[in-house]
Design an enzyme around this catalytic site. Sequence first.
Site, PDB file in Angstrom:
ATOM      1  N   GLU A 172     -38.046  25.562 -28.534  1.00 39.30           N
ATOM      2  CA  GLU A 172     -37.092  25.850 -29.517  1.00 39.30           C
ATOM      3  C   GLU A 172     -37.082  24.710 -30.797  1.00 39.30           C
ATOM      4  O   GLU A 172     -36.102  23.982 -30.787  1.00 39.30           O
ATOM      5  CB  GLU A 172     -35.730  25.682 -29.054  1.00 39.30           C
ATOM      6  CG  GLU A 172     -35.803  26.945 -27.870  1.00 39.30           C
ATOM      7  CD  GLU A 172     -34.386  27.348 -27.257  1.00 39.30           C
ATOM      8  OE1 GLU A 172     -33.598  26.556 -27.569  1.00 39.30           O
ATOM      9  OE2 GLU A 172     -34.201  28.236 -26.613  1.00 39.30           O
TER      10      GLU A 172
ATOM     11  N   GLU B 259     -37.360  31.971 -21.597  1.00 39.38           N
ATOM     12  CA  GLU B 259     -35.990  31.751 -21.063  1.00 39.38           C
ATOM     13  C   GLU B 259     -34.941  33.070 -21.215  1.00 39.38           C
ATOM     14  O   GLU B 259     -34.928  33.390 -22.464  1.00 39.38           O
ATOM     15  CB  GLU B 259     -35.473  30.706 -21.884  1.00 39.38           C
ATOM     16  CG  GLU B 259     -35.774  29.192 -21.566  1.00 39.38           C
ATOM     17  CD  GLU B 259     -34.877  28.099 -22.352  1.00 39.38           C
ATOM     18  OE1 GLU B 259     -33.973  28.192 -22.704  1.00 39.38           O
ATOM     19  OE2 GLU B 259     -35.737  26.931 -22.509  1.00 39.38           O
TER      20      GLU B 259
HETATM   21  C1  FCB Z   1     -31.854  26.807 -24.818  1.00 41.04           C
HETATM   22  C2  FCB Z   1     -32.401  25.511 -23.933  1.00 41.04           C
HETATM   23  C3  FCB Z   1     -32.525  25.275 -22.638  1.00 41.04           C
HETATM   24  C4  FCB Z   1     -30.861  25.566 -22.128  1.00 41.04           C
HETATM   25  C5  FCB Z   1     -30.618  27.007 -22.526  1.00 41.04           C
HETATM   26  C6  FCB Z   1     -29.342  27.393 -22.019  1.00 41.04           C
HETATM   27  O1  FCB Z   1     -31.565  26.717 -25.659  1.00 41.04           O
HETATM   28  O2  FCB Z   1     -33.641  25.667 -24.273  1.00 41.04           O
HETATM   29  O3  FCB Z   1     -32.660  23.757 -22.263  1.00 41.04           O
HETATM   30  O4  FCB Z   1     -30.056  24.647 -22.515  1.00 41.04           O
HETATM   31  O5  FCB Z   1     -30.671  27.338 -23.920  1.00 41.04           O
END
Ligand code: FCB
Length: 480
Positions: free
Chosen positions: A178, A384
Amino acid sequence: MTVARTRPDEAGAPRLSFPADFLWGVATAAYQIEGAVAEDGRTPSIWDTFSRVPGKVLGGDTGDVAADHYHRYREDVALMRELGIGAYRFSVSWSRVMPEWTGPANRRGLDFYSRLVDALVEDGIRPMVTLYHWDLPQALEAAGGWTNRATAERFAEYAAVVAEALGDRVELWTTLNEPWCSAFLGYGSGVHAPGRADSAAALSASHHLLLAHGLAVQALRSELPSAASLSITLNLAAVRPAGPAPGDLDAVRRIDGLANRLFLEPLLSEGYPADVIGDTARVTDWSFVLERDEATIAAPIDLLGVNYYTPTLVSAYDGHGSRAAADGHAPGPGTAWPGSESVQFPAQQGPHTAMGWSIDATGLEELLLRLHREYPGVPLLVTENGAAFEDHVDEAGAIHDVERVHYLHEHLTAVHRVISAGVQVRGYFLWSLLDNFEWSYGYSKRFGIFYVDFETQRRVPKESARWYREVLAANGVPAD
Ligand code: FCB
């Protein structure tokens, strides 16, 4: 790759089954779980510094101990084995590996990751290494951090060091997690480390992060066997207009530009989008982009990682009344959206997670379909997805996190739909294995499928962990 389809599982219940080689995983990040911040030669990162600034992290929490994974990694790998996890996405702490950042590498730091990788491989779990999940060595920040072009070069050197140490056992590599957050929350709005609030710095940080990615891809290609799979993970936004008015559509264009095209276009096609450069012309002249940079950034990758939690709603802001700011991030001293004074972020309809994020799996579907349409040759990985809820431990010690199960079910069903539509989604990594240090929210937000009692460090499986284990065993989600 076989096609996703519906078929009954062993108990006869209909399941949406996934391709046979679909990668099922969980994800974590170094600073969020490891603790042991001063052990074995590690030096501070920007998160160690930032979390000590009063008022920056809820409750004054820090990652000093976190989930103590540095000492408990074997136990955590055993939890994964019991779940039947196929792959584990974790990040390496740069300042553990290069405490003096100019080198030499710290053997004790590298050895921790080497032991972790051995434990994973022994249990049949594929390691996936993220080289940078937001924890820049503080010494590099002191020299300008990501606004300094030299940081990109240091990152490539660090990438080569990690590749040399782990490349014989790790096939899956991600350069950055990110970069939008690193640049625009870290240097723009200031709600993440290093906490700077300067739009010009955020745009230059964003470029140097992408440059770091490109240079690291070169370094990794020369260090790793040809079977290595290289990727970057983006938090792309499914941006939607509040209405059909031209101002709302222009808001979509601007935010799509900053959140998505500013990254996708230089990485996967033709360099920086002209409209974003125009939108931000009052902030910076972009002179930090040098002649060969865009070619470096466009180095071919094997996979694109996508993190998704919630969609983004935008509308036009005419400067009157208060400006809605529900973009999913805490308010900070600066803005995360340079050149977007004409945009606001209205609150979205519920249901919401404990982060206040609206639960809507159609955003994930929309995003994956778009990527397939625009970049059909790039295989995707959901790196994620998950949710924080108020978890309650009942009298029997159990955590019935039915909302999380529901969230996961909806989002995995969306992934199944897009695979059925022909999109190459190679895997899904649930965020997160454990409750952990949720950045500026400290320990107040729990994303784990294992509950962590931070007093005793005991891990307790939530109902979602049991549910995920069944999904993995059946290679499919319930069809209802
Ligand atoms: C993302 C991050 C991760 C975590 C999630 C909830 O943006 O990559 O580390 O904090 O959100």
